[in-house]
Design a protein around this motif. Structure first.
Motif, PDB file in Angstrom:
ATOM      1  N   GLY A  41       1.409   1.947  10.920  1.00 29.15           N
ATOM      2  CA  GLY A  41       2.261   1.069  11.708  1.00 29.15           C
ATOM      3  C   GLY A  41       3.286   0.296  10.904  1.00 29.15           C
ATOM      4  O   GLY A  41       3.989  -0.554  11.450  1.00 29.15           O
ATOM      5  N   ILE A  42       3.413   0.586   9.608  1.00 32.95           N
ATOM      6  CA  ILE A  42       4.318  -0.194   8.773  1.00 32.95           C
ATOM      7  C   ILE A  42       5.768  -0.063   9.224  1.00 32.95           C
ATOM      8  O   ILE A  42       6.513  -1.047   9.276  1.00 32.95           O
ATOM      9  N   GLY A  43       6.187   1.153   9.577  1.00 30.74           N
ATOM     10  CA  GLY A  43       7.570   1.345   9.987  1.00 30.74           C
ATOM     11  C   GLY A  43       7.912   0.545  11.228  1.00 30.74           C
ATOM     12  O   GLY A  43       8.950  -0.119  11.299  1.00 30.74           O
ATOM     13  N   GLY A  44       7.032   0.594  12.230  1.00 30.04           N
ATOM     14  CA  GLY A  44       7.285  -0.140  13.464  1.00 30.04           C
ATOM     15  C   GLY A  44       7.332  -1.633  13.256  1.00 30.04           C
ATOM     16  O   GLY A  44       8.168  -2.334  13.836  1.00 30.04           O
ATOM     17  N   SER A  45       6.439  -2.148  12.414  1.00 28.56           N
ATOM     18  CA  SER A  45       6.397  -3.593  12.170  1.00 28.56           C
ATOM     19  C   SER A  45       7.697  -4.090  11.535  1.00 28.56           C
ATOM     20  O   SER A  45       8.270  -5.098  11.956  1.00 28.56           O
ATOM     21  N   LEU A  91      -5.617  10.917   2.081  1.00 25.38           N
ATOM     22  CA  LEU A  91      -6.962  10.450   2.427  1.00 25.38           C
ATOM     23  C   LEU A  91      -7.209   9.034   1.899  1.00 25.38           C
ATOM     24  O   LEU A  91      -7.709   8.163   2.618  1.00 25.38           O
ATOM     25  N   VAL A  92      -6.826   8.804   0.647  1.00 22.85           N
ATOM     26  CA  VAL A  92      -7.034   7.486   0.041  1.00 22.85           C
ATOM     27  C   VAL A  92      -6.223   6.420   0.771  1.00 22.85           C
ATOM     28  O   VAL A  92      -6.721   5.327   1.074  1.00 22.85           O
ATOM     29  N   THR A  93      -4.979   6.737   1.085  1.00 19.97           N
ATOM     30  CA  THR A  93      -4.111   5.777   1.770  1.00 19.97           C
ATOM     31  C   THR A  93      -4.638   5.457   3.161  1.00 19.97           C
ATOM     32  O   THR A  93      -4.614   4.298   3.597  1.00 19.97           O
ATOM     33  N   ILE A 104      12.199   3.487   9.277  1.00 18.98           N
ATOM     34  CA  ILE A 104      11.344   4.493   9.918  1.00 18.98           C
ATOM     35  C   ILE A 104      11.369   5.791   9.131  1.00 18.98           C
ATOM     36  O   ILE A 104      10.343   6.468   8.968  1.00 18.98           O
ATOM     37  N   ARG A 105      12.533   6.146   8.598  1.00 13.29           N
ATOM     38  CA  ARG A 105      12.646   7.351   7.772  1.00 13.29           C
ATOM     39  C   ARG A 105      11.751   7.252   6.539  1.00 13.29           C
ATOM     40  O   ARG A 105      11.005   8.174   6.222  1.00 13.29           O
ATOM     41  N   VAL A 106      11.821   6.134   5.837  1.00 15.49           N
ATOM     42  CA  VAL A 106      11.010   5.956   4.628  1.00 15.49           C
ATOM     43  C   VAL A 106       9.528   5.959   4.973  1.00 15.49           C
ATOM     44  O   VAL A 106       8.700   6.519   4.248  1.00 15.49           O
ATOM     45  N   ALA A 107       9.182   5.384   6.114  1.00  9.63           N
ATOM     46  CA  ALA A 107       7.773   5.244   6.472  1.00  9.63           C
ATOM     47  C   ALA A 107       7.135   6.550   6.885  1.00  9.63           C
ATOM     48  O   ALA A 107       5.981   6.809   6.540  1.00  9.63           O
ATOM     49  N   GLN A 108       7.859   7.395   7.647  1.00 12.55           N
ATOM     50  CA  GLN A 108       7.182   8.583   8.179  1.00 12.55           C
ATOM     51  C   GLN A 108       7.830   9.909   7.807  1.00 12.55           C
ATOM     52  O   GLN A 108       7.234  10.951   8.014  1.00 12.55           O
ATOM     53  N   GLY A 109       9.035   9.926   7.243  1.00 15.73           N
ATOM     54  CA  GLY A 109       9.562  11.135   6.628  1.00 15.73           C
ATOM     55  C   GLY A 109      10.504  11.980   7.456  1.00 15.73           C
ATOM     56  O   GLY A 109      11.402  12.592   6.905  1.00 15.73           O
ATOM     57  N   LEU A 139       0.829  -1.204   0.000  1.00 17.25           N
ATOM     58  CA  LEU A 139       0.000   0.000   0.000  1.00 17.25           C
ATOM     59  C   LEU A 139       0.868   1.261   0.000  1.00 17.25           C
ATOM     60  O   LEU A 139       0.586   2.221  -0.728  1.00 17.25           O
ATOM     61  N   ALA A 140       1.914   1.262   0.818  1.00 17.98           N
ATOM     62  CA  ALA A 140       2.787   2.430   0.884  1.00 17.98           C
ATOM     63  C   ALA A 140       3.459   2.691  -0.467  1.00 17.98           C
ATOM     64  O   ALA A 140       3.532   3.834  -0.932  1.00 17.98           O
ATOM     65  N   LEU A 141       3.965   1.629  -1.092  1.00 15.75           N
ATOM     66  CA  LEU A 141       4.585   1.778  -2.407  1.00 15.75           C
ATOM     67  C   LEU A 141       3.570   2.258  -3.441  1.00 15.75           C
ATOM     68  O   LEU A 141       3.874   3.099  -4.288  1.00 15.75           O
ATOM     69  N   GLY A 142       2.354   1.705  -3.365  1.00 16.96           N
ATOM     70  CA  GLY A 142       1.312   2.118  -4.300  1.00 16.96           C
ATOM     71  C   GLY A 142       0.942   3.581  -4.139  1.00 16.96           C
ATOM     72  O   GLY A 142       0.680   4.286  -5.133  1.00 16.96           O
ATOM     73  N   SER A 143       0.920   4.063  -2.895  1.00 17.99           N
ATOM     74  CA  SER A 143       0.575   5.469  -2.664  1.00 17.99           C
ATOM     75  C   SER A 143       1.631   6.400  -3.237  1.00 17.99           C
ATOM     76  O   SER A 143       1.319   7.468  -3.761  1.00 17.99           O
ATOM     77  N   ILE A 144       2.902   5.982  -3.171  1.00 19.27           N
ATOM     78  CA  ILE A 144       3.977   6.796  -3.735  1.00 19.27           C
ATOM     79  C   ILE A 144       3.865   6.834  -5.263  1.00 19.27           C
ATOM     80  O   ILE A 144       4.043   7.888  -5.893  1.00 19.27           O
ATOM     81  N   VAL A 145       3.555   5.694  -5.854  1.00 20.42           N
ATOM     82  CA  VAL A 145       3.369   5.651  -7.310  1.00 20.42           C
ATOM     83  C   VAL A 145       2.200   6.542  -7.719  1.00 20.42           C
ATOM     84  O   VAL A 145       2.280   7.287  -8.711  1.00 20.42           O
TER      85      VAL A 145
END
Length: 467
Positions: A345-349, A47-49, A372-377, A19-25
């Motif tokens: 929660g993707i970064g923590g997992s 919002l969609v993500t 964590i950087r990639v997940a939350q910026g 999902l995260a990769l799809g949102s970036i695309v």
């Protein structure tokens, strides 16, 4: 996952990663192909993500607005005061004074190196956002005077700000990571400079020169309003310009020193000096004070008796603030996107999985920070969180001294890598430099990642010698 949120359903880590990769695309498609403004694109994708990640409908808006408001609250004052201070330095001729001095000292051929070295010093005590904005008028002036691609002058300076922000105390990321891991701040600073200076030279300055060759005719932006060339007799003294630019650094350093001394018990938190540092030392207040003094020294005093001075100053401030409003909104939207990815929660997992894989502690810490950087910026959040995750394992190993300091630097190196759409710095620097989204990915993101990986490799080498 944020326990305060109501989840309509939970996705496994693999699905969240997809999902995260799809949102970036999707963001790339909206911004690059559809040509939708980055502000709208980021809010829509956020919002969609959030909905796709299982965040309940009633909580989606609060997550997006919370991330937006937190980011804007952190950067709006810095950007606003920094933009006005930068405009004052430019309009008064102060940027020309500094450019003349730098070119005379270093020579025109070494102008990119001169700007990068100046950025290293300016980036030491001040946040990247504010420091870079205040340095920009000088970079603009040098680039206009010498000609050629703007990239040749700005990319080496970006590398300097990135390295200092990521690796060196008193910046918040390395300071917080060192604190939660029990490392000595002074030793962390020594190792950070030992690692950071060669990293800046190769992955910042030299890489910047190489990347600039791919943009031979990139124009100088005009975000602070029309450039005005002042006559030599109208320009402020060199000492006045230096005072205006170094004052915020002095105030911020005073605050950082007071906090360090108070934490060590050397001064009382009830003392007048400490209380004063808390009032005038935070970056927004330091910039406000410096900007007000710059208004008088660079604009009001030289024009006394000219009439309608208040109107002219008000127009200058309006002209400085108008171009940055869009940047503030885009930066806030980037923060909203980061908040949504954090809430999934993707970064923590992934970080927990890496920590449990039995990797060498220094490699695990670096990879946790990268995830964590990639997940939350936020580089600061990534460094702090990764330091907290690794702290128990570090305690069991009994690391201290230079070995622990090297481990801290390796972890914070991961926090600067792979900057993308959820990083407020990505949008702020890109927009102030006149970069489109793809250009920002090819320059800022590549340089940040190169700095992170090189700093990690050097830190690991030093760690192997002292551990």
């Amino acid at each position: 996952m944020n326990e305060e949120l109501t989840l309509a359903f939970e996705l496994p880590t693999a699905a969240l990663l997809t999902l995260a990769l799809g949102s970036i695309v999707l963001l790339l498609v909206l911004i690059v192909k559809v040509k939708l403004h980055a502000f709208f694109s980021l809010i829509i994708v956020s919002l969609v993500t959030a909905l796709a990640a299982g965040i309940a409908v009633g909580d989606v808006l609060s997550v997006v607005v919370g991330g937006f408001s937190t980011t804007v609250g952190n950067v709006a004052l810095l950007i606003g005061f920094g933009a006005v201070l930068g405009r004052l330095v430019e309009v008064s001729g102060g940027a020309q004074v500094l450019a003349d001095k730098m070119l005379k000292t270093f020579g025109e051929k070494r102008a990119p190196l001169a700007l990068a070295v100046a950025s290293l010093f300016y980036a030491f005590p001040i946040f990247l956002d504010a420091g870079f904005i205040v340095m920009l008028p000088v970079i603009y002036t040098v680039a206009r005077r010498l000609g050629g691609s703007f990239m040749l002058y700005v990319l080496p300076s970006i590398g300097a700000f990135l390295m200092m922000h990521a690796l060196t105390p008193p910046h918040p990321g390395p300071t917080a990571a060192a604190t939660v891991m029990g490392a000595d701040i002074g030793l962390v600073l020594i190792v950070a400079l030992m690692v950071g200076l060669p990293t800046w030279y190769l992955a910042g300055y030299r890489l910047g020169l190489v990347m600039a060759k791919g943009y031979p005719n990139f124009p100088v932006p005009n975000l602070f309003g029309e450039s005005r060339v002042t006559e030599e007799h109208e320009r402020p003294a060199f000492g006045t310009v230096i005072l205006v630019l170094l004052l915020p650094l002095a105030l911020i350093f005073y605050n950082a020193l007071s906090n360090t001394l108070a934490a060590d018990g050397r001064i009382s938190e009830d003392s007048f000096g400490y209380a004063l540092s808390q009032l005038i030392g935070p970056t927004p207040v330091a910039l406000l004070i410096s900007t007000l003094i710059a208004m008088y020294l660079l604009f009001i005093r030289p024009r006394k008796g000219s009439g309608k001075l208040g109107d002219a100053l008000s127009d200058l401030i309006d002209n400085a603030l108008a171009p940055v409003c869009s940047i503030i909104l885009i930066t806030g939207a980037g923060g909203a996107f980061g908040a949504v990815l954090t809430a999934t929660g993707i970064g923590g997992s992934i970080a927990e999985g890496l920590d449990a894989m039995g990797l060498p502690v220094i490699l695990a810490g670096f990879l946790v920070a990268v995830v964590i950087r990639v997940a939350q910026g936020s580089a600061t959040v990534a460094a702090t969180t990764a330091g907290g995750i690794m702290a128990p394992g570090v305690m069991e190993l009994g690391l201290d001294g230079f070995a622990l300091a090297a481990l801290v630097v390796a972890i914070v190196a991961g926090s600067i890598t792979f900057s993308h759409f959820n990083d407020s710095g990505f949008w702020l620097v890109g927009r102030f430099c006149g970069f489109d989204t793809i250009t920002t990915l090819k320059t800022w993101s590549v340089m940040a990642t190169a700095i992170g990986f090189m700093a990690f490799c050097l830190s690991w080498g030093f760690y192997a010698l002292v551990a």
